[in-house]
Write a protein that holds these residues in place. Structure first.
Motif, PDB file in Angstrom:
ATOM      1  N   SER A  84      50.831  45.784  68.612  1.00 55.17           N
ATOM      2  CA  SER A  84      51.272  45.430  67.127  1.00 55.17           C
ATOM      3  C   SER A  84      51.521  43.937  66.700  1.00 55.17           C
ATOM      4  CB  SER A  84      52.177  46.333  66.859  1.00 55.17           C
ATOM      5  OG  SER A  84      52.859  46.018  65.287  1.00 55.17           O
ATOM      6  N   LEU A  85      51.119  43.516  65.864  1.00 53.48           N
ATOM      7  CA  LEU A  85      51.048  42.026  65.912  1.00 53.48           C
ATOM      8  C   LEU A  85      49.856  41.929  63.971  1.00 53.48           C
ATOM      9  CD1 LEU A  85      51.271  40.076  68.136  1.00 53.48           C
ATOM     10  CD2 LEU A  85      48.607  39.760  68.108  1.00 53.48           C
ATOM     11  N   ARG A  86      50.931  40.991  63.992  1.00 52.38           N
ATOM     12  CA  ARG A  86      51.090  40.797  62.558  1.00 52.38           C
ATOM     13  C   ARG A  86      50.401  38.791  62.788  1.00 52.38           C
ATOM     14  NH1 ARG A  86      55.198  41.360  60.047  1.00 52.38           N
ATOM     15  NH2 ARG A  86      54.214  43.260  58.811  1.00 52.38           N
ATOM     16  N   ASP A  94      56.728  37.365  69.263  1.00 50.00           N
ATOM     17  CA  ASP A  94      56.476  38.868  69.556  1.00 50.00           C
ATOM     18  C   ASP A  94      54.728  39.436  70.937  1.00 50.00           C
ATOM     19  OD1 ASP A  94      57.090  41.323  68.436  1.00 50.00           O
ATOM     20  OD2 ASP A  94      55.358  41.028  66.980  1.00 50.00           O
ATOM     21  N   LEU A  95      54.076  38.862  70.172  1.00 55.93           N
ATOM     22  CA  LEU A  95      52.795  39.322  71.226  1.00 55.93           C
ATOM     23  C   LEU A  95      53.194  39.120  73.161  1.00 55.93           C
ATOM     24  CD1 LEU A  95      49.646  39.753  71.617  1.00 55.93           C
ATOM     25  CD2 LEU A  95      49.729  37.453  71.311  1.00 55.93           C
ATOM     26  N   VAL A  96      54.725  37.752  72.841  1.00 55.27           N
ATOM     27  CA  VAL A  96      54.103  38.112  74.118  1.00 55.27           C
ATOM     28  C   VAL A  96      55.842  38.318  75.257  1.00 55.27           C
ATOM     29  CG1 VAL A  96      55.391  35.714  75.917  1.00 55.27           C
ATOM     30  CG2 VAL A  96      53.918  35.030  73.872  1.00 55.27           C
ATOM     31  N   TYR A 106      58.601  35.786  59.257  1.00 57.52           N
ATOM     32  CA  TYR A 106      58.705  36.976  61.021  1.00 57.52           C
ATOM     33  C   TYR A 106      59.478  35.851  61.839  1.00 57.52           C
ATOM     34  CZ  TYR A 106      56.401  39.933  57.339  1.00 57.52           C
ATOM     35  OH  TYR A 106      56.264  40.619  56.433  1.00 57.52           O
ATOM     36  N   GLY A 107      59.933  36.628  62.551  1.00 66.50           N
ATOM     37  CA  GLY A 107      59.693  34.931  63.772  1.00 66.50           C
ATOM     38  C   GLY A 107      61.503  36.539  64.491  1.00 66.50           C
ATOM     39  N   PRO A 108      61.526  35.410  65.782  1.00 67.08           N
ATOM     40  CA  PRO A 108      63.343  36.153  66.906  1.00 67.08           C
ATOM     41  C   PRO A 108      64.539  36.005  65.545  1.00 67.08           C
ATOM     42  CG  PRO A 108      62.037  34.683  67.590  1.00 67.08           C
ATOM     43  CD  PRO A 108      61.950  34.817  65.987  1.00 67.08           C
ATOM     44  N   ASN A 110      57.539  36.508  45.821  1.00 66.64           N
ATOM     45  CA  ASN A 110      57.140  37.228  46.785  1.00 66.64           C
ATOM     46  C   ASN A 110      56.229  35.728  47.640  1.00 66.64           C
ATOM     47  OD1 ASN A 110      55.021  38.556  49.330  1.00 66.64           O
ATOM     48  ND2 ASN A 110      55.740  40.344  48.127  1.00 66.64           N
ATOM     49  N   LEU A 111      57.332  36.178  49.040  1.00 69.15           N
ATOM     50  CA  LEU A 111      56.976  35.080  50.029  1.00 69.15           C
ATOM     51  C   LEU A 111      56.838  35.634  51.595  1.00 69.15           C
ATOM     52  CD1 LEU A 111      56.298  31.891  50.516  1.00 69.15           C
ATOM     53  CD2 LEU A 111      58.642  31.879  51.251  1.00 69.15           C
ATOM     54  N   ARG A 112      55.312  35.357  51.780  1.00 70.23           N
ATOM     55  CA  ARG A 112      56.142  35.810  53.265  1.00 70.23           C
ATOM     56  C   ARG A 112      55.122  34.800  54.388  1.00 70.23           C
ATOM     57  NH1 ARG A 112      58.201  39.386  52.150  1.00 70.23           N
ATOM     58  NH2 ARG A 112      57.068  41.554  52.216  1.00 70.23           N
ATOM     59  N   VAL A 113      55.802  33.966  55.515  1.00 65.90           N
ATOM     60  CA  VAL A 113      55.532  33.143  56.537  1.00 65.90           C
ATOM     61  C   VAL A 113      54.857  33.577  57.776  1.00 65.90           C
ATOM     62  CG1 VAL A 113      56.817  31.410  56.942  1.00 65.90           C
ATOM     63  CG2 VAL A 113      56.689  31.439  54.690  1.00 65.90           C
ATOM     64  N   LEU A 114      54.754  32.677  58.162  1.00 64.19           N
ATOM     65  CA  LEU A 114      53.943  33.467  59.733  1.00 64.19           C
ATOM     66  C   LEU A 114      54.178  32.361  60.363  1.00 64.19           C
ATOM     67  CD1 LEU A 114      53.602  36.237  60.691  1.00 64.19           C
ATOM     68  CD2 LEU A 114      51.462  35.540  61.311  1.00 64.19           C
ATOM     69  N   VAL A 115      55.384  32.779  61.855  1.00 63.43           N
ATOM     70  CA  VAL A 115      55.054  30.793  62.811  1.00 63.43           C
ATOM     71  C   VAL A 115      54.806  31.062  63.362  1.00 63.43           C
ATOM     72  CG1 VAL A 115      57.054  29.552  63.204  1.00 63.43           C
ATOM     73  CG2 VAL A 115      57.484  30.135  60.730  1.00 63.43           C
ATOM     74  N   ASP A 116      54.534  30.213  64.110  1.00 62.65           N
ATOM     75  CA  ASP A 116      54.372  30.216  65.688  1.00 62.65           C
ATOM     76  C   ASP A 116      55.227  30.468  66.784  1.00 62.65           C
ATOM     77  OD1 ASP A 116      52.498  29.611  68.455  1.00 62.65           O
ATOM     78  OD2 ASP A 116      51.275  28.167  67.648  1.00 62.65           O
ATOM     79  N   THR A 117      56.001  31.708  66.304  1.00 57.52           N
ATOM     80  CA  THR A 117      57.477  31.786  67.052  1.00 57.52           C
ATOM     81  C   THR A 117      57.156  31.181  68.764  1.00 57.52           C
ATOM     82  OG1 THR A 117      56.765  34.237  67.238  1.00 57.52           O
ATOM     83  CG2 THR A 117      58.304  33.491  65.128  1.00 57.52           C
TER      84      THR A 117
END
Lengths: 146, 146
Positions: free
Chosen positions: A102-104, A127-129, B38-40, B118-125
């Motif tokens: 499951s992946l965003r 999350d992917l890793v 989104y992230g750990p 509304n804010l959605r942020v994706l990071v190269d986590t």
């Protein structure tokens, strides 16, 4: 009103990944396409940058060897005349293990004459890793950066 | 043509993070804002979901305690009437260690009456985690998902 290039590209991409049919896709990719999916390429060789239609078709073939798209939900979308961005939640199946992944992801796409010309994809890579490893990576709680 | 809400919000956010001045920012956030980076969250407690202006201001305070924005480059942007998305490359400084942190993020923002709603942020986590740890995480090369 004609259909936005994103919808045509999205259908063709999913058909390529799930049915390994590439003929529609080839017609929807610019010869000089600039493509990047950011992420750890050591672990996932099909991530990273590609330039040109041939290289992009090849990397989509590699992706198709590894996953099937089970479903996807477009959580947010913005459409411009020849551009599009969206955030999606993908439910994938890893083909070897049949494990669900499951992946965003977030993507920014630019089209030229209806063909994909530039694509940038960001993935929640940690999350992917963890899902690919099949176990959590132990992390220290960071009150601060080490 | 009035200035897009994104620019006002972006300036106020960076002022809040770098100068710990929150007065402009508060006026630019809707009372019922829906916020997610989104992230750990185990490692970075200031990631994750927040609801409402107070909770969002508080999480921005936490971010301000950990990093300073050295510079940012907006690589891609889409603007709608009350929405915006962009991909950015941030150069941050971790305040405790003074270590540089380089980070790519994608955001999708919706505004209501000029306020962030509304804010959605994706990071190269994965990249973020490795930089925060200060060492690479050993990954198997995956010909397939394990």
């Amino acid at each position: 009103m004609t259909e936005h290039s994103l919808w045509r590209f999205s259908r063709a991409l999913h058909r390529a990944i799930n049915e390994r049919r590439y003929e529609d896709l080839e017609a929807l990719i610019d010869e000089d396409v600039d493509w990047a999916i950011y992420g750890p390429i050591d672990m996932f060789p099909f991530l990273g940058a590609r330039r040109g239609r041939e290289a992009v078709i090849e990397v989509i073939r590699q992706i198709a060897e590894h996953v099937r798209v089970h479903r996807f939900d477009r959580e947010t979308i913005m459409l411009g005349e020849e551009s599009a961005s969206s955030m999606l939640r993908y439910s994938l199946t890893a083909l070897d293990s049949l494990k669900p992944i499951s992946l965003r992801i977030a993507h920014f796409a630019q089209f030229r004459a209806g063909r994909l010309f530039n694509l940038r994809v960001l993935v929640d890579t940690f999350d992917l890793v963890e899902q690919a490893l099949g176990r959590p990576i132990h992390l220290p709680k960071m009150a601060s950066f080490a």
